[in-house]
Design an enzyme around this catalytic site. Structure first.
Site, mmCIF file in Angstrom:
data_model
loop_
_atom_site.group_PDB
_atom_site.id
_atom_site.type_symbol
_atom_site.label_atom_id
_atom_site.label_comp_id
_atom_site.label_asym_id
_atom_site.label_seq_id
_atom_site.Cartn_x
_atom_site.Cartn_y
_atom_site.Cartn_z
ATOM 1 N N TYR A 32 0.813 -1.226 0.000
ATOM 2 C CA TYR A 32 0.000 0.000 0.000
ATOM 3 C C TYR A 32 0.846 1.276 0.000
ATOM 4 C CZ TYR A 32 -3.797 -3.206 1.138
ATOM 5 O OH TYR A 32 -4.700 -4.240 1.104
ATOM 6 N N HIS A 47 -4.598 6.073 -1.338
ATOM 7 C CA HIS A 47 -5.333 5.856 -0.083
ATOM 8 C C HIS A 47 -4.424 5.976 1.139
ATOM 9 C CE1 HIS A 47 -9.374 5.125 1.022
ATOM 10 N NE2 HIS A 47 -9.302 3.858 1.353
ATOM 11 N N ASN A 94 -10.602 0.352 7.142
ATOM 12 C CA ASN A 94 -12.006 0.201 7.544
ATOM 13 C C ASN A 94 -12.210 0.127 9.045
ATOM 14 O OD1 ASN A 94 -12.290 0.089 4.809
ATOM 15 N ND2 ASN A 94 -13.168 -1.962 4.738
ATOM 16 N N ASP A 143 -7.139 11.023 2.131
ATOM 17 C CA ASP A 143 -7.288 11.267 0.696
ATOM 18 C C ASP A 143 -8.727 11.701 0.417
ATOM 19 O OD1 ASP A 143 -7.745 8.445 1.524
ATOM 20 O OD2 ASP A 143 -8.492 8.229 -0.518
ATOM 21 N N ASN A 160 -14.324 4.978 4.124
ATOM 22 C CA ASN A 160 -14.508 4.003 5.202
ATOM 23 C C ASN A 160 -13.714 4.325 6.455
ATOM 24 O OD1 ASN A 160 -16.340 2.479 3.730
ATOM 25 N ND2 ASN A 160 -14.745 1.263 2.779
#
Length: 195
Positions: free
Chosen positions: A19, A24, A72, A97, A118
């Site tokens: 990631y 994100h 989340n 973001d 989320n």
């Protein structure tokens, strides 16, 4: 010192190398830069479900947090830190973001909905309030950027060179205004980020 502030700056993102550098994970990127600017290091705190660092200045203390719960469930980490330090929602600033604004744009707002994010939804549920501050780092929407990607692939993808330069510029704008954040001068910070 009655004007001394204690604030929690949370960067949203997902843990793990795959990631790193994705749209994100901009929240992680921002708090990493702030930690580097103040020469503080993050430490793993299992009880906080995240990595935390502390910046102490004459004007206030700024805690930096990177939840490691995945996006989340970010609220689990945020709520545990807020409960431990007895912080109110108004002392929380979340960097994330933002699809609704273009790369290179950065905005500050207090309260509001989660707009499908989320991480924000999780925080709102976990602290039972939406009255926290948000620093919205624009990444643009795939449609506004004339891309055919679906939204989840887009946010988990990496920005191109031009977008990266624009995003970098907005992050640097925030870094230059960090003193006003630590002082709790959100009106001034808002003006700085609009320029």
């Amino acid at each position: 010192m009655s004007n001394y502030k204690v604030l929690l700056l949370v960067g949203l993102g997902n843990p793990g190398e795959k990631y790193n550098g994705t749209r994100h994970n901009i929240g992680f990127d921002v708090v990493d830069r702030v930690a580097k600017d103040f020469q503080v290091k993050f430490s793993d705190k299992n009880s906080f479900f995240g990595q935390i660092a502390q910046v102490k200045t004459l004007f206030g203390t700024l805690f930096l947090l990177k939840p490691i719960t995945y996006m989340n469930n970010s609220g689990i980490s945020v709520a545990s830190v807020m409960n431990f330090y007895k912080l109110m929602p108004e002392q929380l600033i979340v960097v994330h973001d933002e699809l609704d604004i273009l790369p290179g744009d950065i905005r500050l707002k207090q309260g509001g909905g989660s707009a499908g994010h989320n991480g924000l939804r999780s925080i709102k549920c976990s602290i039972s309030s939406s009255n926290f501050w948000r620093i919205r780092v624009g990444i643009g929407h795939p449609r506004s950027l004339n891309l055919r990607q679906n939204v989840s692939d887009f946010v988990l993808g990496r920005p191109n060179y031009e977008e990266s330069c624009s995003i970098e510029s907005s992050i640097n704008c925030f870094r230059k205004s960090i003193d006003s954040l630590i002082k709790g001068d959100f009106d001034f910070l808002q003006q700085c980020l609009r320029q």
